[in-house]
Write a protein that holds these residues in place. Structure first.
Motif, PDB file in Angstrom:
ATOM      1  N   THR A 127      -4.090 -12.829  -5.766  1.00  0.00           N
ATOM      2  CA  THR A 127      -3.502 -11.938  -6.434  1.00  0.00           C
ATOM      3  C   THR A 127      -1.845 -12.090  -7.235  1.00  0.00           C
ATOM      4  N   THR A 132      -5.842  -9.084 -10.543  1.00  0.00           N
ATOM      5  CA  THR A 132      -5.501  -8.612  -9.843  1.00  0.00           C
ATOM      6  C   THR A 132      -5.401  -7.741  -8.941  1.00  0.00           C
ATOM      7  N   ALA A 133      -3.496  -7.869  -9.313  1.00  0.00           N
ATOM      8  CA  ALA A 133      -2.720  -6.743  -8.706  1.00  0.00           C
ATOM      9  C   ALA A 133      -2.976  -5.419  -9.558  1.00  0.00           C
ATOM     10  N   TYR A 134      -2.981  -5.484 -10.666  1.00  0.00           N
ATOM     11  CA  TYR A 134      -3.534  -4.169 -11.574  1.00  0.00           C
ATOM     12  C   TYR A 134      -4.641  -3.778 -11.237  1.00  0.00           C
ATOM     13  N   ALA A 137      -4.112  -2.180  -7.870  1.00  0.00           N
ATOM     14  CA  ALA A 137      -3.648  -0.387  -7.768  1.00  0.00           C
ATOM     15  C   ALA A 137      -4.447   0.293  -8.696  1.00  0.00           C
ATOM     16  N   TYR A 141      -4.153   4.405  -8.330  1.00  0.00           N
ATOM     17  CA  TYR A 141      -4.124   4.785  -8.733  1.00  0.00           C
ATOM     18  C   TYR A 141      -4.791   6.543  -9.046  1.00  0.00           C
ATOM     19  N   HIS A 190       3.593  -0.720  -7.619  1.00  0.00           N
ATOM     20  CA  HIS A 190       2.692  -0.133  -7.266  1.00  0.00           C
ATOM     21  C   HIS A 190       2.150  -1.890  -7.082  1.00  0.00           C
ATOM     22  N   SER A 191       1.656  -2.836  -8.065  1.00  0.00           N
ATOM     23  CA  SER A 191       0.892  -3.840  -8.870  1.00  0.00           C
ATOM     24  C   SER A 191       2.169  -5.276  -8.816  1.00  0.00           C
ATOM     25  N   PHE A 195       1.737  -8.427  -6.945  1.00  0.00           N
ATOM     26  CA  PHE A 195       1.883  -9.990  -8.023  1.00  0.00           C
ATOM     27  C   PHE A 195       2.977 -10.607  -7.482  1.00  0.00           C
ATOM     28  N   PHE A 252       1.288  -2.423   1.069  1.00  0.00           N
ATOM     29  CA  PHE A 252       0.741  -2.321  -0.734  1.00  0.00           C
ATOM     30  C   PHE A 252      -1.035  -1.738   0.359  1.00  0.00           C
TER      31      PHE A 252
END
Length: 268
Positions: A127, A132-134, A137, A141, A190-191, A195, A252
């Protein structure tokens, strides 16, 4: 464990601080070598996490005894923690059940991929790669937007952007702020929260490890004593980072539950 980090000294004998590129090994199967992309360690660990999580819950639920053994108890406790402490408490008893699989999957996927950063030889939280984070999220979303539209129809956009009880004089300004906050800022924060925390934490551990290695190997006299101090501090930071890895997974998933709950309610 911490000393498994990077070489601390250059060929000239000076200290070399770890940089972002030190976290990214060459791709295992590069398919666009000129752009530095391909199948690499990060993708391999993502697949490994999916396999490990699937094995854990399948193995824990295989027998399904009325009096659970230790392994079954661990699986049930892990599942119920997310189900009750996040899903039921945040989304509400009436609506939470359909979303438990998503919340459980997100929590354990993020927690394990974060924890990879503390495992010797693996030593990278996947992460800490922003992609990965995008992706995580982005899944959340589109989930809460689709849920809102499914529950309320097109009226959902009014519910999400027009708070009740706001004076008409400032309502246009509030609506603009709500649109930017909910539909643009929310997925980004959120992402990036996940990250940035994992990236910065891992860099701190790398710095502590490389600094300790340099001071103990290259240093003399008081420098070696300082190396012992940095080793102690590095171990403390390592343990703190393990806690943050679990905490970030919880945060998260908690925000995911909050966003889902907000999409289901009638009032903003």
């Amino acid at each position: 464990m911490i000393a498994l980090a990077l070489p601390a000294a250059t060929e000239e004998g000076g200290f070399k601080a770890p940089a972002l590129e030190d976290m990214h090994l060459p791709e295992i199967l590069p398919w666009y070598a000129e752009y530095g992309t391909g199948f690499g360690k990060q993708m391999l660990l993502v697949l490994l996490s999916v396999a490990l999580i699937s094995w854990f819950f399948l193995a824990a639920s295989r027998r399904g005894s009325m009096v659970p053994g230790k392994f079954q108890f661990l699986g049930e406790y892990s599942y119920n923690f997310v189900r009750n402490a996040v899903g039921k408490d945040v989304i509400g008893e009436r609506d939470f059940k359909p979303f438990v699989p998503l919340l459980v999957a997100l929590f354990f996927f993020i927690a394990l991929n974060n924890f990879f950063g503390s495992v010797p030889f693996l030593q990278i939280p996947t992460t800490s790669h922003v992609g990965t984070a995008y992706a995580l999220a982005g899944i959340v979303y589109f989930t809460w937007i689709i849920l809102g539209l499914k529950r309320h129809g097109i009226r959902y956009f009014k519910i999400a952007t027009v708070p009740s009880g706001v004076p008409k004089a400032i309502l246009p300004l509030i609506v603009i702020i709500e649109i930017i906050s909910n539909f643009f800022v929310r997925p980004v924060t959120h992402s990036l929260r996940l990250f940035a925390t994992m990236l910065s934490g891992h860099l701190i551990i790398m710095l502590a490890a490389s600094g300790t290695s340099y001071l103990l190997i290259e240093g003399e006299g008081i420098m070696k004593a300082l190396g012992v101090l940095t080793l102690v501090g590095g171990v403390a930071m390592y343990l703190f980072e393990v806690m943050i890895q679990i905490l970030q997974a919880y945060v998260f998933v908690l925000l995911t539950a909050i966003y889902i709950q907000g999409a289901l309610v009638d009032e903003h």
